[in-house]
Design an enzyme around this catalytic site. Structure first.
Site, mmCIF file in Angstrom:
data_model
loop_
_atom_site.group_PDB
_atom_site.id
_atom_site.type_symbol
_atom_site.label_atom_id
_atom_site.label_comp_id
_atom_site.label_asym_id
_atom_site.label_seq_id
_atom_site.Cartn_x
_atom_site.Cartn_y
_atom_site.Cartn_z
ATOM 1 C CE LYS A 51 49.833 72.732 40.077
ATOM 2 N NZ LYS A 51 50.649 71.576 40.394
ATOM 3 C CB SER A 82 46.566 70.376 50.301
ATOM 4 O OG SER A 82 46.582 69.428 49.261
ATOM 5 C CD GLU A 142 47.361 59.404 34.533
ATOM 6 O OE1 GLU A 142 46.422 60.071 34.994
ATOM 7 O OE2 GLU A 142 47.193 58.358 33.879
ATOM 8 N N GLY A 147 46.827 55.865 39.810
ATOM 9 C CA GLY A 147 45.858 56.870 39.372
ATOM 10 C C GLY A 147 45.989 57.163 37.896
ATOM 11 C CG ASP A 179 42.873 60.518 36.055
ATOM 12 O OD1 ASP A 179 43.826 60.367 36.835
ATOM 13 O OD2 ASP A 179 42.614 61.599 35.498
ATOM 14 C CB SER A 226 56.793 68.911 37.743
ATOM 15 O OG SER A 226 56.626 67.871 38.681
#
Ligand SMILES: *Cc1c(COP(=O)(O)O)cnc(C)c1O
Length: 315
Positions: A53, A78, A204, A208, A210, A304
């Site tokens: 990130k 968070s 994923e 979840g 999606d 990651s």
């Protein structure tokens, strides 16, 4: 909509030169045996602030104009994005406000504070963090930095795969975890440029899926916040910027279970001596459990992040 292409990733790499760590690419004979492939693990758990990130956050903040720099950055998170924005702001000498829930992990609150960011706390069951962030934007003139759905963030995350291909040469497959799809979209742009023909697969949590539903149905599917230990992938939907890139450049999205993530964390710690957080294990778990048949092939695996709550890891 601003198109994002490899020149944006190359520019981000320039901005991050000597700033972000060029993280190691690890190999493991045991991992190769389990998967039947030759695996190259790109280890962003060794990145500054413990996750990829930092790349997107720093790239986005480094492109602020003088006025934006003076009023600083706002982020709501968070997790790893909060720490990434706080650290990037500190390095660039600008203020940062991070909107975090009251019940955020104490270690994450402390780390964000140590980077010098102001923290605005809220009750995640009673208040809307987007509204709080918007208020900070209008009251202070600060600039909101989203965790994935922004061209500069996507370009920054794409430097992960750029560095990987520079080290390994062309690969047959690249596996990348998916939350909102910033990392996956950026890495897919680099793969298309540096290793044409490399199949890019998103991974994923089963609970979840999606992004999988979205890619297969051709429209963004929104789900309730999924219950999974992969907290970096608890996103209800992929982004307006990230989705079209995924549609164009990602071959498929597959899923793994929380049990497979736990086993993968253990493998990383015991066999490879690296600490990887649950979300960081998604791509590796797909390959090691042979969710896709990659036998005999050269496969890149993005790891990651490594921000695990040690108290939980012991259990
Ligand atoms: C944010 C995050 C992800 C998901 O990234 P997206 O760009 O939202 O898909 C994956 N792993 C870790 C460790 C993260 O912090």
């Amino acid at each position: 909509m601003t198109p994002i292409n490899f020149s944006n990733v190359a520019a981000a790499a320039q901005a991050l030169q000597g700033i972000a760590r060029r993280t190691p690419v690890l190999t493991s004979r045991q991992a190769d045996e389990a998967s039947g492939a030759r695996l190259y693990f790109k280890c962003e758990n060794f990145q500054r602030a413990g996750a990829f990130k930092f790349r997107g956050a720093y790239n986005a903040l480094s492109r602020f104009d003088a006025g934006q720099r003076r009023h600083g950055a706002v982020a709501f998170s968070s997790g790893n994005h909060a720490q990434a924005v706080a650290l990037a702001a500190k390095m660039l000498g600008m203020p940062a406000v991070i909107v975090m829930p009251d019940d955020a992990a104490p270690a994450k609150l402390a780390a964000t504070q140590e980077y010098g960011a102001e923290i605005v706390r809220y009750d995640r069951y009673a208040e809307d963090r987007t509204a709080i962030a918007q208020r900070l934007v209008s009251e202070r003139g600060a600039t909101l930095v989203p965790p994935f759905d922004h061209p500069d963030v996507i370009a920054g995350q794409g430097t992960v795969a750029k560095e990987l291909f520079e080290e390994t040469g062309p690969l047959d497959y690249l596996f990348v975890c998916v939350g909102g799809g910033g990392l996956l979209a950026g890495c897919a742009i680099s793969a298309a440029e540096l290793s044409p023909g490399c199949k890019v697969i998103g991974v994923e949590p089963e609970a979840g899926n999606d992004a999988q539903q979205s890619l297969r149905s051709g429209a963004i599917v929104r789900i309730p916040v999924p219950q999974t230990i992969a907290d970096g992938a608890q996103t209800p939907a992929v982004g307006e910027f990230t989705f079209p890139i995924m549609q164009r450049l990602v071959s498929d999205i597959v899923t793994v279970s929380d049990d497979q993530l736990r086993a993968q964390m253990r493998f990383f710690a015991e066999r490879m001596k690296v600490v990887v957080e649950p979300t960081g294990c998604l791509a590796a778990a797909a390959v090691m459990n042979r969710v896709v048949d990659v036998r005999g092939l050269r496969v890149g695996v993005v790891v990651s992040g490594g921000n695990v709550d040690i108290a939980r890891l012991g259990g």
